[in-house]
Enzyme design. Structure first.
Site, PDB file in Angstrom:
ATOM      1  N   ASP A 203       0.814  -1.214   0.000  1.00 12.17           N
ATOM      2  CA  ASP A 203       0.000   0.000   0.000  1.00 12.17           C
ATOM      3  C   ASP A 203       0.854   1.273   0.000  1.00 12.17           C
ATOM      4  OD1 ASP A 203      -2.360   1.529   0.256  1.00 12.17           O
ATOM      5  OD2 ASP A 203      -2.154   1.567   2.441  1.00 12.17           O
ATOM      6  N   GLU A 447       3.198  -8.187   7.124  1.00 13.75           N
ATOM      7  CA  GLU A 447       1.937  -8.801   6.709  1.00 13.75           C
ATOM      8  C   GLU A 447       2.077  -9.765   5.534  1.00 13.75           C
ATOM      9  OE1 GLU A 447      -1.114  -5.860   6.151  1.00 13.75           O
ATOM     10  OE2 GLU A 447      -1.133  -5.311   8.267  1.00 13.75           O
ATOM     11  N   TYR A 500      -7.068  -3.178  12.363  1.00 13.32           N
ATOM     12  CA  TYR A 500      -7.807  -1.958  12.013  1.00 13.32           C
ATOM     13  C   TYR A 500      -9.288  -2.133  12.357  1.00 13.32           C
ATOM     14  CZ  TYR A 500      -3.622  -0.221   9.755  1.00 13.32           C
ATOM     15  OH  TYR A 500      -2.354   0.245   9.526  1.00 13.32           O
ATOM     16  N   GLU A 536       0.624  -1.718  14.179  1.00  4.29           N
ATOM     17  CA  GLU A 536      -0.155  -0.760  13.383  1.00  4.29           C
ATOM     18  C   GLU A 536      -1.567  -0.686  13.945  1.00  4.29           C
ATOM     19  OE1 GLU A 536      -0.408  -1.397   9.112  1.00  4.29           O
ATOM     20  OE2 GLU A 536       1.724  -1.866   8.987  1.00  4.29           O
TER      21      GLU A 536
HETATM   22  C1  GCB Z   1      -1.569  -2.314   6.706  1.00  2.42           C
HETATM   23  C2  GCB Z   1      -0.270  -2.271   5.994  1.00  2.42           C
HETATM   24  C3  GCB Z   1       0.115  -0.862   5.574  1.00  2.42           C
HETATM   25  C4  GCB Z   1      -1.122  -0.145   5.019  1.00  2.42           C
HETATM   26  C5  GCB Z   1      -2.152  -0.033   6.128  1.00  2.42           C
HETATM   27  C6  GCB Z   1      -3.445   0.618   5.636  1.00  2.42           C
HETATM   28  O1  GCB Z   1      -1.899  -3.258   7.370  1.00  2.42           O
HETATM   29  O2  GCB Z   1       0.771  -2.855   6.719  1.00  2.42           O
HETATM   30  O3  GCB Z   1       1.129  -0.949   4.611  1.00  2.42           O
HETATM   31  O4  GCB Z   1      -0.809   1.117   4.510  1.00  2.42           O
HETATM   32  O5  GCB Z   1      -2.471  -1.331   6.574  1.00  2.42           O
HETATM   33  O6  GCB Z   1      -3.626   1.803   5.832  1.00  2.42           O
HETATM   34  O7  GCB Z   1      -4.242  -0.088   5.024  1.00  2.42           O
END
Ligand code: GCB
Length: 641
Positions: A203, A447, A500, A536
């Site tokens: 990403d 990941e 997330y 994260e």
């Molecule tokens: C993740 C990734 C990261 C992305 C982020 C997102 O899990 O490790 O590279 O930018 O989520 O914002 O989706």
């Protein structure tokens, strides 16, 4: 097909290149001179259908301007966003850079005593370098330095003018790190003939170019090729163990002295291997853990040798921080004290220059990190510039150093070809960063599809290899897999987990975060009894977009997600959670997609480094955490920064 063929053939050549010798940062000294080649280079992208015109016509044989039109291109910088040409922004294939440079006569006079080296800080992704039309090196992979001894070529040449040609290919394959794939779209009712796109599963935008400084430097022909230090301390004695590698001769003597910042010599030694003892050492401490964080000693290595009937001397000075790192079932210890990571994930990313090194941005980012009260970051998702790492050492910013294994989502990415390259990349990363006190842990991937069966052997091997090269640091990789199906986690020292909640799952439902996060931590800890970092978490917000009650993409929602996560961290950090790293420090560019609005907007700062509301939430929290920590020194003041 042709593009694939050319790159494939070159990658095979790359495989044969064995990793040998050191990769010390180039530094001037009484015996070494350095010339930076930053600035404007000539540039051409090879838009020919097969992208191979440069090789067919051998563009490296004569000045680039003679084989066609060239444009000005800055180094270091990504080439993508420097013109108004959309085709260059999304270009895939070979691009050509060239620079002519005048060498000082003193570098050329005595081939028996002077060695001239060309070093590229990083170029993405596959690079071939010629000097005066002669190929001097090739390198696979962005984000890490490579160099070539060019003495024979420049010293045999007709004069002081030296022409450096660099061909660089940003094509990613299933076996590169990061992986990618070229997709040829053959339906001529929809796409022009020969149409292809490059697909990736990570990403961030695949910026390309010569991203870090290119330098020429000299050493004597017998020279200090590598230095490895490890440190320890007990009671009031600090220990610096060293190993020095000398190249060019077996007849030499080495002497070493360790100096304090202020210049006083505190220990001396000699020979290629040894131990220096420091009484009452000033330890290297992380930022906010001590009134004098990032304390560095300077190890001066002096080499004396004979070559061609002449006496040679080489001098190299390495900054050294004395510190220890240990991991227990529930803690991360630096110098025996529990360390809690309260920090960020970053990217090397900015308007216009893309991933090109930019001193102003670097200094601004370190000022923001310290304003925020951040004590650490992860180099998501690739090694950062040595210039950045130098400041981490000097300021006491703790680093989880990650290799570019990101977007490994397919079975194909776990075969032997990928594995062999992954091992080489870990060797290159450790060779570059092994002496840095700021680096406390290696991350071998972000990941990956670690629930796939081949991931077990793959990560067992990568992690064992990493530990074999560097037994002094813990190793991790960052997982978003289900705890019950992750085949890599058994081999790591610290569990790093991304989630997330209320964003990619249960979108808009802030009320489920605490329950889900609690379950996440308990599952991982019960399974592995290893300390956990939330590596994260976060949410996108568009700066200036408001909504109360909080709705997704508003600054209010961004804040609310963070606060919900924090309430769980506060319980679990008393048990086994040893850190929290926000995703992300700043907004950054990605590939275009329906879920991305001119990039990823999970930054607590905008791409231009202006704070969003979330930055103030985090700042209050990080300073509170720092002040709570038993070892923070009372003189550290929140509002002084
Ligand atoms: C993740 C990734 C990261 C992305 C982020 C997102 O899990 O490790 O590279 O930018 O989520 O914002 O989706």
């Amino acid at each position: 097909m042709a593009l694939r063929g050319v790159l494939g053939a070159l990658l095979l050549c790359g495989r044969a290149l064995a990793l040998s010798g050191g990769m010390l940062s180039p530094r001037e000294s009484a015996s070494r001179e350095l010339k930076e080649l930053n600035g404007i280079w000539s540039f051409r992208a090879d838009f020919s259908e097969r992208r191979d015109q440069g090789f067919v016509q051998q563009w490296y044989r004569q000045p680039l301007r003679q084989s066609g039109p060239v444009i000005d291109m800055p180094v270091p910088a990504s080439f993508n966003e420097l013109t108004q040409d959309p085709n260059l922004r999304q270009y895939v294939g070979w691009v050509w850079y060239e620079r002519e440079v005048l060498l000082p006569r003193s570098w050329l006079l005595n081939a028996l005593t002077t060695r001239v080296v060309l070093r590229v800080g990083s170029a993405h992704y596959y690079t071939i370098v010629w000097v005066n039309g002669v190929q001097v090196t090739e390198h696979e992979g962005g984000h890490l330095p490579f160099e070539a001894d060019i003495s024979r070529i420049v010293q045999a040449g007709p004069g002081a003018l030296c022409r450096i040609t660099v061909a660089l290919n940003n094509t990613l394959t299933p076996h590169t790190l990061p992986p990618g794939a070229i997709q040829f779209l053959a339906d001529e009712s929809k796409y022009p003939k020969g149409y292809f796109v490059q697909n990736t599963k990570f990403d961030f935008f695949n910026y390309a170019g010569i991203h870090r400084p290119v330098v020429l430097y000299t050493t004597p022909t017998v020279y200090i090729d590598d230095i490895t230090v490890t440190t320890a301390w007990t009671g009031n004695i600090g220990v610096v163990r060293y190993q020095v590698l000398v190249a060019g001769s077996t007849h030499y003597s080495l002497s070493l002295s360790l100096r304090e910042k202020e210049g006083k010599v505190v220990a001396t030694g000699n020979g290629t291997v040894g131990e220096l003892k420091v009484v009452d050492p000033k330890l290297w401490w992380p930022y906010l853990m001590h009134e004098n964080p990032g304390y560095l000693y300077y190890l001066e290595v002096t080499l004396l040798a004979q070559a061609g009937g002449e006496s040679l001397e080489d001098l190299y000075t390495l900054p050294v921080g004395i510190r220890t790192v240990h991991v227990t079932r529930s803690q991360f210890l630096i110098n025996g004290q529990p360390f809690y990571f309260h920090g960020v994930n970053k990217h090397e990313d900015a308007d216009i220059r893309g991933k090109g090194l930019d001193w102003s941005l670097i200094v601004k980012d370190f000022n923001l990190l310290r304003w925020l009260g951040a004590n650490s970051f992860r180099t998501s998702h690739y090694p950062y510039a040595e210039e950045i790492m130098d400041l981490c050492d000097a300021y006491g910013i703790v680093v989880i150093d990650e290799c570019p294994a990101v977007g490994m989502r397919d079975q194909e990415n776990f075969g032997n070809k990928s594995l062999a390259h992954h091992l080489t990349v870990m060797e290159e990363l450790i060779r570059r960063d092994k002496n840095r006190p700021s680096v406390v842990m290696w991350s071998v991937a972000n990941e990956p599809a670690s629930e796939l069966t081949p991931a077990a052997y793959y990560f067992k091997t990568v992690i064992a290899h990493t530990k074999a090269i560097d037994p002094t640091r813990p190793v991790t990789f960052v997982s978003n897999a289900n705890y019950a199906h992750d085949h890599g986690a058994p081999y790591v020292d610290v569990i790093c987990v991304n989630s997330y909640f209320s964003w990619y799952h249960d979108s808009g439902h802030l009320e489920v975060i605490q329950l889900q996060l609690n379950t996440q931590f308990e599952n991982w800890y019960e399974t592995y009894q290893k300390p956990i970092i939330q590596s994260e978490y976060g949410a996108d917000s568009i700066a200036g977009l408001h909504n109360d009650p909080p709705l997704m993409f508003s600054e209010e929602y961004h804040k609310a997600v963070l606060q919900k996560y924090h309430s769980v961290f506060d319980k679990k950090r008393k048990e086994y959670v040893i850190g929290e790293l926000i995703w992300n420090f700043a907004d950054f560019m990605t590939a275009q997609a329906v879920i991305r609005v001119l990039g990823n907007k999970k930054g607590i700062f905008t791409r231009q480094r202006q704070p969003k509301a979330a930055a103030f939430i985090l700042r209050d929290r990080y300073w509170k955490l720092a002040n709570e920590s038993s070892c923070i020194h009372p003189t550290v003041k929140y509002y002084n920064l």
